[in-house]
Design an enzyme around this catalytic site. Structure first.
Site, PDB file in Angstrom:
ATOM      1  N   LEU A   1     -13.520   2.404  -0.441  1.00 54.29           N
ATOM      2  CA  LEU A   1     -14.904   2.707  -0.483  1.00 54.29           C
ATOM      3  C   LEU A   1     -15.115   3.531   0.889  1.00 54.29           C
ATOM      4  CD1 LEU A   1     -16.319  -0.959  -0.851  1.00 54.29           C
ATOM      5  CD2 LEU A   1     -16.041   0.684  -2.591  1.00 54.29           C
TER       6      LEU A   1
ATOM      7  N   LYS B   1      -5.625  -0.912  10.809  1.00 51.55           N
ATOM      8  CA  LYS B   1      -6.600  -1.062  11.922  1.00 51.55           C
ATOM      9  C   LYS B   1      -6.246  -1.351  13.210  1.00 51.55           C
ATOM     10  CE  LYS B   1      -7.980  -3.992   8.090  1.00 51.55           C
ATOM     11  NZ  LYS B   1      -7.462  -4.106   7.124  1.00 51.55           N
TER      12      LYS B   1
ATOM     13  N   VAL C   1     -11.589   0.248   6.847  1.00 48.18           N
ATOM     14  CA  VAL C   1     -12.847  -0.575   6.444  1.00 48.18           C
ATOM     15  C   VAL C   1     -13.195  -0.305   4.854  1.00 48.18           C
ATOM     16  CG1 VAL C   1     -15.283  -0.929   6.997  1.00 48.18           C
ATOM     17  CG2 VAL C   1     -13.524  -0.237   9.003  1.00 48.18           C
TER      18      VAL C   1
ATOM     19  N   ASP D   1      -9.395 -10.022  10.772  1.00 48.00           N
ATOM     20  CA  ASP D   1      -9.508  -8.854  10.057  1.00 48.00           C
ATOM     21  C   ASP D   1     -11.050  -8.432  10.107  1.00 48.00           C
ATOM     22  OD1 ASP D   1      -8.313  -6.789   8.162  1.00 48.00           O
ATOM     23  OD2 ASP D   1      -9.594  -7.638   7.005  1.00 48.00           O
TER      24      ASP D   1
ATOM     25  N   ILE E   1       0.814  -1.305   0.105  1.00 50.42           N
ATOM     26  CA  ILE E   1       0.086   0.121   0.067  1.00 50.42           C
ATOM     27  C   ILE E   1       1.076   1.401   0.120  1.00 50.42           C
ATOM     28  CG2 ILE E   1      -1.833   1.277   1.224  1.00 50.42           C
ATOM     29  CD1 ILE E   1      -2.363  -1.700   0.055  1.00 50.42           C
TER      30      ILE E   1
ATOM     31  N   GLU F   1     -10.039   6.163   6.694  1.00 56.44           N
ATOM     32  CA  GLU F   1     -11.066   5.522   5.875  1.00 56.44           C
ATOM     33  C   GLU F   1     -10.714   4.312   5.255  1.00 56.44           C
ATOM     34  OE1 GLU F   1     -14.188   4.700   4.518  1.00 56.44           O
ATOM     35  OE2 GLU F   1     -14.580   6.766   4.507  1.00 56.44           O
TER      36      GLU F   1
ATOM     37  N   GLU G   1      -4.109  -9.472   4.367  1.00 52.63           N
ATOM     38  CA  GLU G   1      -3.044  -8.848   5.284  1.00 52.63           C
ATOM     39  C   GLU G   1      -1.753  -9.335   4.846  1.00 52.63           C
ATOM     40  OE1 GLU G   1      -4.216  -6.394   7.420  1.00 52.63           O
ATOM     41  OE2 GLU G   1      -5.616  -6.572   5.915  1.00 52.63           O
TER      42      GLU G   1
ATOM     43  N   GLY H   1      -6.989  -4.255  -2.072  1.00 56.01           N
ATOM     44  CA  GLY H   1      -6.232  -4.420  -3.384  1.00 56.01           C
ATOM     45  C   GLY H   1      -5.654  -3.045  -3.413  1.00 56.01           C
TER      46      GLY H   1
ATOM     47  N   ARG I   1      13.599  -1.511   8.480  1.00 57.32           N
ATOM     48  CA  ARG I   1      15.065  -1.570   8.699  1.00 57.32           C
ATOM     49  C   ARG I   1      15.660  -0.353   8.381  1.00 57.32           C
ATOM     50  NH1 ARG I   1      13.918  -6.448   6.221  1.00 57.32           N
ATOM     51  NH2 ARG I   1      14.863  -5.590   4.376  1.00 57.32           N
TER      52      ARG I   1
ATOM     53  N   LYS J   1     -12.645  -4.743  11.533  1.00 54.40           N
ATOM     54  CA  LYS J   1     -13.642  -4.019  10.805  1.00 54.40           C
ATOM     55  C   LYS J   1     -14.880  -3.804  11.509  1.00 54.40           C
ATOM     56  CE  LYS J   1     -11.154  -4.754   6.694  1.00 54.40           C
ATOM     57  NZ  LYS J   1     -11.193  -5.832   5.389  1.00 54.40           N
TER      58      LYS J   1
HETATM   59  N1  LIG Z   1      -3.977  -4.745   1.040  1.00 48.43           N
HETATM   60  C1  LIG Z   1      -5.082  -4.221   1.106  1.00 48.43           C
HETATM   61  O1  LIG Z   1      -6.040  -4.387   0.199  1.00 48.43           O
HETATM   62  C2  LIG Z   1      -5.502  -3.310   2.448  1.00 48.43           C
HETATM   63  C3  LIG Z   1      -4.628  -3.142   3.383  1.00 48.43           C
HETATM   64  N2  LIG Z   1      -4.859  -2.392   4.361  1.00 48.43           N
HETATM   65  C4  LIG Z   1      -4.080  -2.205   5.369  1.00 48.43           C
HETATM   66  O2  LIG Z   1      -2.803  -1.478   5.197  1.00 48.43           O
HETATM   67  C5  LIG Z   1      -1.734  -1.806   5.702  1.00 48.43           C
HETATM   68  C6  LIG Z   1      -0.570  -2.257   4.660  1.00 48.43           C
HETATM   69  O3  LIG Z   1      -1.007  -3.328   4.079  1.00 48.43           O
HETATM   70  P1  LIG Z   1       0.402  -3.968   2.913  1.00 48.43           P
HETATM   71  O4  LIG Z   1       0.668  -2.788   2.158  1.00 48.43           O
HETATM   72  O5  LIG Z   1      -0.564  -4.774   2.133  1.00 48.43           O
HETATM   73  O6  LIG Z   1       1.285  -4.616   3.963  1.00 48.43           O
HETATM   74  P2  LIG Z   1       2.800  -4.864   3.459  1.00 48.43           P
HETATM   75  O7  LIG Z   1       3.241  -6.118   4.488  1.00 48.43           O
HETATM   76  O8  LIG Z   1       3.088  -4.981   1.975  1.00 48.43           O
HETATM   77  O9  LIG Z   1       3.430  -3.583   3.856  1.00 48.43           O
HETATM   78  C7  LIG Z   1       3.755  -3.140   5.201  1.00 48.43           C
HETATM   79  C8  LIG Z   1       5.094  -2.515   5.396  1.00 48.43           C
HETATM   80  O10 LIG Z   1       5.284  -2.007   6.417  1.00 48.43           O
HETATM   81  C9  LIG Z   1       6.544  -2.372   6.793  1.00 48.43           C
HETATM   82  N3  LIG Z   1       6.426  -2.304   8.436  1.00 48.43           N
HETATM   83  C10 LIG Z   1       6.238  -3.301   9.120  1.00 48.43           C
HETATM   84  N4  LIG Z   1       6.397  -2.913  10.390  1.00 48.43           N
HETATM   85  C11 LIG Z   1       7.011  -1.640  10.415  1.00 48.43           C
HETATM   86  C12 LIG Z   1       7.507  -0.482  11.271  1.00 48.43           C
HETATM   87  N5  LIG Z   1       7.397  -0.882  12.744  1.00 48.43           N
HETATM   88  N6  LIG Z   1       8.187   0.702  11.009  1.00 48.43           N
HETATM   89  C13 LIG Z   1       8.310   0.817   9.558  1.00 48.43           C
HETATM   90  N7  LIG Z   1       7.656  -0.224   8.430  1.00 48.43           N
HETATM   91  C14 LIG Z   1       7.169  -1.347   8.969  1.00 48.43           C
HETATM   92  C15 LIG Z   1       6.970  -3.662   6.228  1.00 48.43           C
HETATM   93  O11 LIG Z   1       8.343  -3.939   6.291  1.00 48.43           O
HETATM   94  C16 LIG Z   1       6.168  -3.315   5.001  1.00 48.43           C
HETATM   95  O12 LIG Z   1       7.155  -2.953   4.100  1.00 48.43           O
HETATM   96  C17 LIG Z   1      -2.078  -3.160   6.803  1.00 48.43           C
HETATM   97  O13 LIG Z   1      -2.506  -2.383   7.754  1.00 48.43           O
HETATM   98  C18 LIG Z   1      -3.470  -3.327   5.824  1.00 48.43           C
HETATM   99  O14 LIG Z   1      -4.498  -3.756   6.940  1.00 48.43           O
HETATM  100  C19 LIG Z   1      -6.147  -2.026   4.370  1.00 48.43           C
HETATM  101  C20 LIG Z   1      -7.053  -2.004   3.456  1.00 48.43           C
HETATM  102  C21 LIG Z   1      -6.809  -2.723   2.363  1.00 48.43           C
HETATM  103  N1  LIG Z   2      -7.056  -8.009   4.048  1.00 51.64           N
HETATM  104  C1  LIG Z   2      -7.950  -6.947   3.961  1.00 51.64           C
HETATM  105  C2  LIG Z   2      -7.658  -5.723   3.196  1.00 51.64           C
HETATM  106  C3  LIG Z   2      -8.704  -4.673   3.774  1.00 51.64           C
HETATM  107  O1  LIG Z   2      -8.763  -4.528   4.666  1.00 51.64           O
HETATM  108  C4  LIG Z   2      -9.098  -7.533   3.434  1.00 51.64           C
HETATM  109  O2  LIG Z   2      -9.071  -8.700   2.325  1.00 51.64           O
HETATM  110  O3  LIG Z   2     -10.282  -6.991   3.079  1.00 51.64           O
HETATM  111 NA    NA Z   3     -13.078   2.630   3.298  1.00 51.39          NA
END
Ligand SMILES: NC(=O)C1=CN([C@@H]2O[C@H](COP(=O)(O)OP(=O)(O)OC[C@H]3O[C@@H](n4cnc5c(N)ncnc54)[C@H](O)[C@@H]3O)[C@@H](O)[C@H]2O)C=CC1
Ligand SMILES: N[C@@H](CC=O)C(=O)O
Ligand code: NA
Length: 921
Positions: A712, A678, A708, A777, A573, A705, A766, A898, A605, A781
């Site tokens: 959207l 979250k 959840v 998860d 993200i 936003e 996640e 996504g 890191r 929400k």
């Molecule tokens: N993938 C999705 O569709 C959605 C994701 N989210 C939320 O977005 C967030 C990110 O998700 P993704 O990007 O898919 O995960 P990801 O695992 O690809 O990215 C997370 C990043 O945070 C870094 N990280 C972890 N702990 C850290 C720390 N203490 N300090 C600095 N960096 C740190 C990790 O190294 C990684 O690069 C999550 O909280 C997830 O729940 C929310 C809605 C939808």
């Molecule tokens: N992993 C979550 C991503 C959004 O919060 C999902 O699948 O809905």
């Molecule tokens: Na939303």
């Protein structure tokens, strides 16, 4: 261009010292920002037409005598007798007065440039006031100092002065002119040598001796310039203003001009030398007893103003090395603009703050006759400069035009004298300020609330210890009797002042100023505004001062809403968001006046920091090559201590609980927080409530936003319903993009484990997919929406049907879990087939039941014609049943996971923040 070195340090050297030294530019260089040439011309015409419509009888008599007598034509060749019999002082707007300071006269080439500027001025008559060549006044004072301390090296120092002028003359002049100048220079230097020898023997120089010696700098520069002009065939005389300007010392290093006597002497001078181009010495004058003296601080500007008023000039142009007066110190506010006009009063206010404007006393003589003063850049003559004149009547009355400029003064302390015994007791203020006066401290602002229980005032930091001690002594009895409760000193303060003549009559100026400060989370310690309302002064912490200046300036000058952004977690993200920011940055700047700068990116890191903004086309390389070890505290300090951007936001794109645990502290520091994570909103209830309470009590924003339904509009829809008074009965839906995708696609020959892998690949899951499959998860929400709706639930209050088989719950990593998952495909195939046989589908749903104050997370079966059965891809569907939407729920549906949609949701929170901070909607 500086005048004399005898300037005493001003309380705020801010702008004066801040003048950016610019290299000379080609005349056509389009450097002038913020000036509307059309407007400039209008105002100029107006000032001129005002002048020409002025009749002599309109002008004040008094000090200046009856000017109608003086409206005479310039004398041609007349005898001294004739001259004395009638007034010969040519007046009116045929006179154009110029002043060039030491920097403008710094070298022979510059003196030639000054000559060219004068020759190009088409005015009928020109009077040019000059300072000594740069550094010469210091050299001259140094001669006197050396001589009076009996240091013989004054002789070689005088030789250096001689050499400097001789070299300049040789460059500029030739033939007879050169010979005449050098012979005079020789004569002057040998007189000076004799005088310095006398000073050396006496070991002391009187003020008039010293002034006599020092004034030679101006005499030589005036002579040089006058010869340089004559060289082109234009008749030109030089004027020793000691013969003309008469001043009386007033103490405290100031003098009062004797206008009447000066006017008489000027008339006599004109009778003897009726030239049309005159080069006059700045800075120097005489006492009524004809003893040489100087005009002290800003002397040459003052000379030009006095002479301008004596000849009733059409305009006085002060040539310097900046394009004009800036709306704020350009070192602190890069978007500061040059002001096209300033009223006399505004110029006064600005000069107090050390802006590159004239000293108030320089303005008074010309203000009497509404003579415009124009500040122009000799090294960029294409810039029209700033005109200081009467307030143009037709200037727009909108809020932004009311505040002309902002200025700051640092290194102050606030003194707060407080106690119930002050109210209604006459003489308290007098006692306080009497004590302050006794220690010689300068009070910079004063504020007293009408309850009279406290008086506070600002003094320079270096004077506060003496002030505090004096007040403790003065009020010893009142303090011990409890009539005064305290004399308190608040150190490290600064003043921010908004200046503008029209603030007086425009409602909303203060509100806008304070709103800008509040939104930048800047605490105001004290406020003062005189009833003239030319200036609103606020006292704040010195560390906040530049941010405050920038926040206020950007609001009033409609410069960009700048936002310093720190991105934590450049994972799926985070990196998608960075790409979106990169692609949209130019459009935002152009269309919405929003300037987003990513000042830092930190992973778990490594991190990369920037003072002005990371190049988003190359952040990945930078994170590899220029990174330093990640340190979240340092990262946050870097963002919050940046002075360039008043508004700061941290975007947490991790799924980390420990990062989320910092939100409270960040909001407390005035850093806005935006996140798709979250963990904070679904974590322990007490922490959540504390965070939201802080958010509601401050101007610092917390947006989430994307927690959840990803991009959207779920949270905003719920907020809209609640804030408009709708009553939420039930929120029910498919909240997991991952589980939606799995159950939408898990059919036929595809196995459950294959579809889970696909969801992970597509970026729906996640970081650890077990969070999705365990139902945690979705439960998070449900908790987020329940709490948003007012239910006080903990995550553990939600019963959850986990889809992680019992045997896989002990897997230590997500990879191990994914490897073992296929062994359970058969179980899932069976469950799916059973549903299929009944004409149903499996759907994983979450419910917030506001009626029973509970939440549920379940795997349910729905008939194939149910809306929940109609989804595809990673669709979420959320149905709000409310008092208003009872028969038919309000439904939001679309992809709920996504990278692009989630990052888009985070981005739109950033833009929501920008618009809260003042960006156009
Ligand atoms: N993938 C999705 O569709 C959605 C994701 N989210 C939320 O977005 C967030 C990110 O998700 P993704 O990007 O898919 O995960 P990801 O695992 O690809 O990215 C997370 C990043 O945070 C870094 N990280 C972890 N702990 C850290 C720390 N203490 N300090 C600095 N960096 C740190 C990790 O190294 C990684 O690069 C999550 O909280 C997830 O729940 C929310 C809605 C939808
Ligand atoms: N992993 C979550 C991503 C959004 O919060 C999902 O699948 O809905
Ligand atoms: Na939303």
């Amino acid at each position: 261009c500086g005048a004399s070195p005898s300037r005493s340090p001003h309380p705020a050297a801010a702008f004066a010292a801040a003048r950016p030294r610019r290299r000379p530019r080609p005349a056509a260089a389009p450097s002038h920002r913020g000036v509307n040439p059309q407007r400039w011309r209008c105002e100029k015409t107006q000032a001129w037409s005002f002048w020409s419509s002025l009749r002599a009888s309109d002008l004040p008599g008094g000090l200046y005598g009856d000017v109608s007598k003086n409206m005479l034509k310039p004398a041609a060749a007349v005898s001294v007798e004739q001259a004395e019999a009638s007034a010969h002082l040519p007046k009116g707007d045929m006179w154009s007065v110029h002043k060039f300071g030491g920097t403008c006269m710094g070298t022979s080439q510059r003196i030639q440039n000054v000559a060219d500027i004068i020759l190009r001025d088409p005015s009928e008559r020109k009077l040019v006031v000059v300072s000594a060549m740069s550094k010469v006044t210091d050299m001259m004072y140094n001669l006197v100092n050396k001589a009076q301390s009996r240091d013989d090296s004054y002789i070689t120092a005088l030789d250096e002065v001689f050499e400097k002028h001789m070299a300049a003359a040789k460059d500029l002049l030739g033939g007879e002119d050169l010979a005449r100048f050098l012979s005079q220079l020789h004569a002057d230097v040998s007189n000076l040598k004799a005088m310095l020898r006398a000073i050396c023997i006496a070991g002391h120089a009187t003020e008039s001796f010293s002034d006599f010696v020092v004034g030679h700098g101006e005499i030589w520069s005036a002579q040089l310039l006058s010869f340089a002009i004559k060289k082109s065939g234009t008749p030109c005389s030089w004027m020793d203003t000691r013969e003309v300007l008469v001043v009386n010392p007033t103490g405290s290093n100031q003098v009062d001009p004797d206008y009447l006597e000066s006017e008489k002497r000027l008339e006599k001078w004109f009778a003897r030398q009726p030239a049309e181009t005159i080069i006059a010495t700045g800075f120097i004058a005489s006492t009524p007893e004809n003893i040489p003296t100087t005009l002290k601080r800003d002397g040459s500007d003052f000379s030009a103003a006095i002479i301008g008023s004596l000849v009733k000039a059409g305009q006085v142009t002060i040539w310097t090395d900046v394009d004009g007066v800036f709306s704020a110190d350009p070192r602190k506010v890069s978007e500061a603009v040059i002001l096209s006009t300033l009223s006399y009063q505004e110029a006064w206010e600005m000069s107090y703050f050390g802006a590159n404007v004239l000293h108030p006393r320089t303005i008074i003589p010309v203000m009497k006759y509404n003579i415009p003063i124009v500040i122009r850049n000799m090294f960029n003559i294409s810039a029209p400069g700033t005109m200081i004149c009467q307030q143009p009547a037709n200037e727009s009355g909108d809020l932004e035009a009311c505040v002309k400029a902002f200025a700051t003064i640092d290194k102050l302390s606030l003194v707060n004298v407080e106690g119930t015994g002050m109210a209604g007791v006459p003489g308290t203020a007098s006692a306080i300020f009497g004590a302050v006066k006794d220690v010689g401290a300068n009070v910079i602002m004063i504020s007293q609330a009408s309850s009279e229980h406290s008086v506070c005032f600002a003094v320079p930091e270096k004077e506060v210890a003496a002030v505090s001690a004096a007040l403790h002594v003065r009020f010893r009895e009142a303090l011990s009797a409890g009539r005064l409760s305290k004399v308190e000193v608040i150190h490290n303060c600064s003043i921010l002042a908004a200046v503008g003549l029209k603030m007086a009559s425009t409602p909303g100026v203060s509100a806008t100023l304070f709103d800008a400060l509040a939104k930048a989370n800047i605490n105001v310690r004290a406020i003062a505004q005189g009833c003239s309302e030319y200036n609103i002064t606020v006292v704040l912490k010195q560390e906040d001062c530049v941010r405050a200046l920038r926040a206020a300036h950007s609001r009033f000058f409609l410069s960009k809403t700048t936002l310093a952004v720190g991105i934590i977690g450049p994972g799926l993200i985070g990196r998608t968001l960075l790409n979106q920011l990169k692609d949209q940055a130019a459009v935002l700047k152009e269309n919405m006046n929003i300037d987003l700068r990513v000042m830092g990116i930190t992973g778990s890191r490594t991190m990369v920091l920037s003072d002005t903004g990371i190049d988003l086309a190359h952040w990945k390389e930078q994170l590899q090559t220029e990174a330093e070890p990640a340190n979240l505290d340092k990262f946050v300090d870097h963002l919050s201590e940046n002075q360039l951007f008043p508004n700061r936001v941290l975007v947490d794109c991790t799924a980390d609980t420990s990062v989320a645990s910092h939100y409270y502290d960040w909001l407390k520091k005035g850093i806005h927080v935006i996140t798709p994570n979250k963990k904070a909103n679904s974590g322990p209830l007490d922490k959540y409530l504390k965070l939201r309470t802080l958010q509601r009590a401050s101007y610092t924003h917390y947006f989430y936003e994307a927690t959840v339904g990803a991009g959207l509009p779920i949270i905003s829809t719920l907020r809209g319903l609640l804030e408009t008074g709708d009553k939420i009965l039930r929120i029910e839906g498919i909240f997991s993009g991952t589980l939606s995708y799995i159950f939408n696609n898990f059919e036929g020959t595809r196995t459950f484990s294959d579809v889970v892998s696909e969801a992970k690949e597509a970026g729906y899951t996640e970081p650890d997919p077990r969070d999705d499959l365990s139902g945690t998860d979705v439960a998070r929400k449900v908790i987020i929406l329940a709490r948003e709706s007012g239910l006080k639930l903990e995550l553990s209050d939600i019963p959850v049907r986990s889809l992680v088989p019992e045997a896989l719950r002990s897997c230590s990593t997500a990879d191990e879990y994914m490897q073992k998952l296929p062994s359970f495909d058969q179980d899932w195939a069976r469950e799916s087939k059973d549903a299929e046989a009944a004409g149903e589908v499996l759907r994983y749903v979450g419910v917030v039941d506001l009626v029973n104050k509970e939440g549920q997370v379940e795997l349910r079966r729905y008939k194939k014609d149910h809306p929940f059965a109609q989804l595809s891809g990673s669709d979420n569907i959320i149905a709000f049943t409310t008092s208003r939407y009872k028969e038919q729920p309000l439904i939001v549906r679309g992809p709920g996971a996504g990278a692009e949609v989630t990052a888009g949701g985070v981005f739109s929170d950033i833009l929501r923040l920008a618009s809260y901070l003042g960006a156009p909607s």
